[in-house]
Design an enzyme around this catalytic site. Structure first.
Site, PDB file in Angstrom:
ATOM      1  N   HIS A 115     103.938 -32.766 -62.484  1.00  0.00           N
ATOM      2  CA  HIS A 115     104.882 -33.383 -61.558  1.00  0.00           C
ATOM      3  C   HIS A 115     106.330 -33.066 -61.917  1.00  0.00           C
ATOM      4  O   HIS A 115     106.651 -32.719 -63.052  1.00  0.00           O
ATOM      5  CB  HIS A 115     104.669 -34.905 -61.471  1.00  0.00           C
ATOM      6  CG  HIS A 115     104.885 -35.648 -62.757  1.00  0.00           C
ATOM      7  ND1 HIS A 115     104.040 -35.550 -63.832  1.00  0.00           N
ATOM      8  CD2 HIS A 115     105.837 -36.541 -63.121  1.00  0.00           C
ATOM      9  CE1 HIS A 115     104.455 -36.325 -64.806  1.00  0.00           C
ATOM     10  NE2 HIS A 115     105.552 -36.931 -64.412  1.00  0.00           N
ATOM     11  N   HIS A 166     106.601 -30.796 -65.551  1.00  0.00           N
ATOM     12  CA  HIS A 166     105.895 -31.053 -66.793  1.00  0.00           C
ATOM     13  C   HIS A 166     104.535 -31.642 -66.471  1.00  0.00           C
ATOM     14  O   HIS A 166     104.199 -31.896 -65.323  1.00  0.00           O
ATOM     15  CB  HIS A 166     106.696 -31.983 -67.708  1.00  0.00           C
ATOM     16  CG  HIS A 166     107.075 -33.287 -67.074  1.00  0.00           C
ATOM     17  ND1 HIS A 166     108.089 -33.408 -66.156  1.00  0.00           N
ATOM     18  CD2 HIS A 166     106.575 -34.538 -67.224  1.00  0.00           C
ATOM     19  CE1 HIS A 166     108.214 -34.671 -65.773  1.00  0.00           C
ATOM     20  NE2 HIS A 166     107.287 -35.378 -66.392  1.00  0.00           N
ATOM     21  N   GLU A 199     112.399 -38.778 -68.242  1.00  0.00           N
ATOM     22  CA  GLU A 199     111.373 -39.393 -69.073  1.00  0.00           C
ATOM     23  C   GLU A 199     111.546 -39.000 -70.547  1.00  0.00           C
ATOM     24  O   GLU A 199     111.490 -37.817 -70.891  1.00  0.00           O
ATOM     25  CB  GLU A 199     109.982 -38.968 -68.601  1.00  0.00           C
ATOM     26  CG  GLU A 199     109.714 -39.265 -67.125  1.00  0.00           C
ATOM     27  CD  GLU A 199     108.395 -38.687 -66.648  1.00  0.00           C
ATOM     28  OE1 GLU A 199     107.626 -38.161 -67.479  1.00  0.00           O
ATOM     29  OE2 GLU A 199     108.125 -38.754 -65.431  1.00  0.00           O
ATOM     30  N   HIS A 232      94.364 -40.498 -60.113  1.00  0.00           N
ATOM     31  CA  HIS A 232      95.087 -41.091 -61.236  1.00  0.00           C
ATOM     32  C   HIS A 232      96.254 -41.911 -60.688  1.00  0.00           C
ATOM     33  O   HIS A 232      97.035 -41.418 -59.879  1.00  0.00           O
ATOM     34  CB  HIS A 232      95.596 -39.963 -62.138  1.00  0.00           C
ATOM     35  CG  HIS A 232      96.096 -40.406 -63.467  1.00  0.00           C
ATOM     36  ND1 HIS A 232      97.248 -41.141 -63.624  1.00  0.00           N
ATOM     37  CD2 HIS A 232      95.608 -40.219 -64.718  1.00  0.00           C
ATOM     38  CE1 HIS A 232      97.449 -41.373 -64.903  1.00  0.00           C
ATOM     39  NE2 HIS A 232      96.469 -40.826 -65.587  1.00  0.00           N
ATOM     40  N   TYR A 281      98.130 -38.312 -77.525  1.00  0.00           N
ATOM     41  CA  TYR A 281      98.404 -38.578 -76.113  1.00  0.00           C
ATOM     42  C   TYR A 281      97.476 -37.702 -75.284  1.00  0.00           C
ATOM     43  O   TYR A 281      97.327 -36.498 -75.539  1.00  0.00           O
ATOM     44  CB  TYR A 281      99.865 -38.269 -75.812  1.00  0.00           C
ATOM     45  CG  TYR A 281     100.265 -38.445 -74.375  1.00  0.00           C
ATOM     46  CD1 TYR A 281      99.992 -39.632 -73.690  1.00  0.00           C
ATOM     47  CD2 TYR A 281     100.928 -37.427 -73.691  1.00  0.00           C
ATOM     48  CE1 TYR A 281     100.361 -39.787 -72.369  1.00  0.00           C
ATOM     49  CE2 TYR A 281     101.317 -37.580 -72.376  1.00  0.00           C
ATOM     50  CZ  TYR A 281     101.021 -38.763 -71.717  1.00  0.00           C
ATOM     51  OH  TYR A 281     101.390 -38.919 -70.400  1.00  0.00           O
ATOM     52  N   HIS A 327     111.722 -34.960 -70.737  1.00  0.00           N
ATOM     53  CA  HIS A 327     111.618 -34.192 -69.503  1.00  0.00           C
ATOM     54  C   HIS A 327     112.628 -34.788 -68.535  1.00  0.00           C
ATOM     55  O   HIS A 327     112.399 -35.870 -67.960  1.00  0.00           O
ATOM     56  CB  HIS A 327     110.196 -34.292 -68.927  1.00  0.00           C
ATOM     57  CG  HIS A 327     109.132 -33.898 -69.904  1.00  0.00           C
ATOM     58  ND1 HIS A 327     107.968 -34.618 -70.090  1.00  0.00           N
ATOM     59  CD2 HIS A 327     109.067 -32.861 -70.787  1.00  0.00           C
ATOM     60  CE1 HIS A 327     107.226 -34.040 -71.011  1.00  0.00           C
ATOM     61  NE2 HIS A 327     107.883 -32.967 -71.455  1.00  0.00           N
TER      62      HIS A 327
END
Length: 425
Positions: A325, A362, A331, A282, A340, A356
């Site tokens: 991560h 998260h 964020e 990703h 989402y 976050h």
């Protein structure tokens, strides 16, 4: 409604033939007795490529107003501090529509932010409005405003012209520019990033090459438009974190012609050219950056505006949702419509938000993780979704309204409860 296309282009437009000077730009005797005014959003001596200014030819100069007095509306449009800030991951339900007639300015609610108009940083606000602004304008002298509608279309009338901004589009209003907001589709709700730092620009593409992400030609600036109204007009100004008000005897939207590159603009997020992987793993979310406000630390932004739009997922041997991560960036996320892909277990609703802060772990919830780890990795189209992120290098401080206003979800951490322990040989 007509628009001019391009980002940071030098535009020239007039609402009345002959109003815009040709050749030598003479502010001494503009046509029709108009007044010349330079609107600058960069230092005069900024390098040519970063210099932002526009020449406005208006019916009255902006100097014609009485003293400002403190404004007692918009009670929750405030400067956040660290008194409410925790390391906890936070998520909020959507902002409800207010009772009665509340316009865009009074409907702004500050959730968090960092820095201030002197040092840089951002402010993060949500808005819910049931009425348009008429004989009333807003001027934010603290920061540039990135407006992200989630429900209900906006018509943003600025000194340089008009922008129609439905959900799925964004609007960018320069610092210090006066504007008003009309509602063209009933009650409206959305998000605002107030940028105290370097003005938003397109990110460098690096190895991506010449094409991809947001294209300059897809940003639209207004053509000249004005109104000739001689009646009381309130101007609410945000200055140094506080709100002030004065009253004019005429509309401030009286610019008959203008030219320059410090302009409001709108952008259709559906025109974003999403770049993804065709092999494995990703990509980092930075690959979805629409606009960036650089900081003095290379590669670390004062603010990035990132979107997660419909796209194909085609990578092999990978975990396709965003991975778990902890990040040097903080964020703040919002959802315009759909679901989402990292929070398919529910709780993250259109109009809601999450935060976050830096270095707090998260990622996808239990349900999304389990589904992704068992998925057949054939090409899949992620559709009917549009999420976004305001990402900043500094801790995002939260406000009392965000923490105690009744919308904060008390059970957000539970979405990560129940991961089975790995079984080692």
């Amino acid at each position: 409604m007509d628009y001019q296309t391009g980002f940071l282009n030098h535009f020239a437009t007039e609402a009345v033939d002959g109003a815009l000077p040709q050749g030598r730009n003479s502010p001494q005797r503009p046509a029709f007795g108009l007044y010349a005014e330079q609107f600058s959003t960069s230092a005069f001596t900024a390098p040519r490529a970063q210099n932002r200014r526009s020449w406005l030819y208006r019916m009255r100069p902006t100097t014609e107003h009485g003293p400002y007095a403190p404004y007692d509306g918009a009670k929750h449009l405030v400067q956040p501090d660290d008194s409410q800030t925790t390391p906890n991951r936070l998520r909020w339900d959507p902002l409800p529509m207010p009772d009665g007639a509340v316009d865009f300015v009074d409907g702004l609610m500050t959730y968090g932010g960092n820095g201030d108009p002197s040092s840089g940083g951002i402010g993060i606000h949500l808005y819910a409005a049931t009425a348009g602004m008429d004989a009333r304008a807003f001027q934010n002298s603290d920061g540039e405003m990135l407006i992200v509608p989630q429900q209900g279309a906006l018509r943003i009338v600025t000194e340089l012209g008009r922008l129609d901004v439905p959900p799925g589009h964004i609007a960018l209003v320069p610092k210090g520019m006066r504007f008003r907001v009309a509602l063209t589709d009933g009650a409206a709700r959305g998000y605002v990033c107030e940028n105290f730092g370097v003005p938003f620009c397109l990110p460098d593409l690096g190895p991506i090459g010449a094409n991809g992400l947001a294209s300059p030609r897809d940003f639209e600036a207004p053509v000249a438009w004005f109104e000739d109204r001689d009646e009381p007009f309130e101007v609410v100004q945000k200055f140094n974190g506080c709100l002030w008000s004065t009253t004019l005897d005429h509309s401030p939207f009286d610019v008959v012609a203008w030219h320059g590159n410090s302009t409001p603009s709108r952008y259709d997020l559906a025109r974003f050219n999403t770049i993804g992987t065709v092999s494995f793993d990703h990509p980092d979310p930075s690959i979805f950056t629409v606009l960036t406000s650089p900081s003095d630390t290379s590669g670390t932004a004062n603010c990035d505006f990132v979107i997660f739009p419909p796209r194909w997922m085609v990578g092999e041997d990978t975990f396709r949702p965003p991975w778990f991560h902890r990040n040097v960036m903080s964020e703040f996320m919002g959802l315009i419509h759909g679901t989402y892909d990292a929070k398919e277990g529910g709780g993250f609703a259109p109009g809601g938000a999450s935060l976050h802060n830096q270095f707090n772990g998260h990622g996808p919830d239990v349900e999304s993780t389990a589904r992704a780890m068992q998925a057949d990795l054939k090409p899949v189209k992620i559709d009917d979704t549009l999420a976004f992120m305001f990402e900043s290098r500094a801790i995002i401080q939260t406000t009392p309204f965000a923490m105690t206003g009744g919308l904060l979800q008390s059970d957000y951490d539970a979405c990560w409860n129940g991961f089975p322990k790995a079984r080692l040989p």
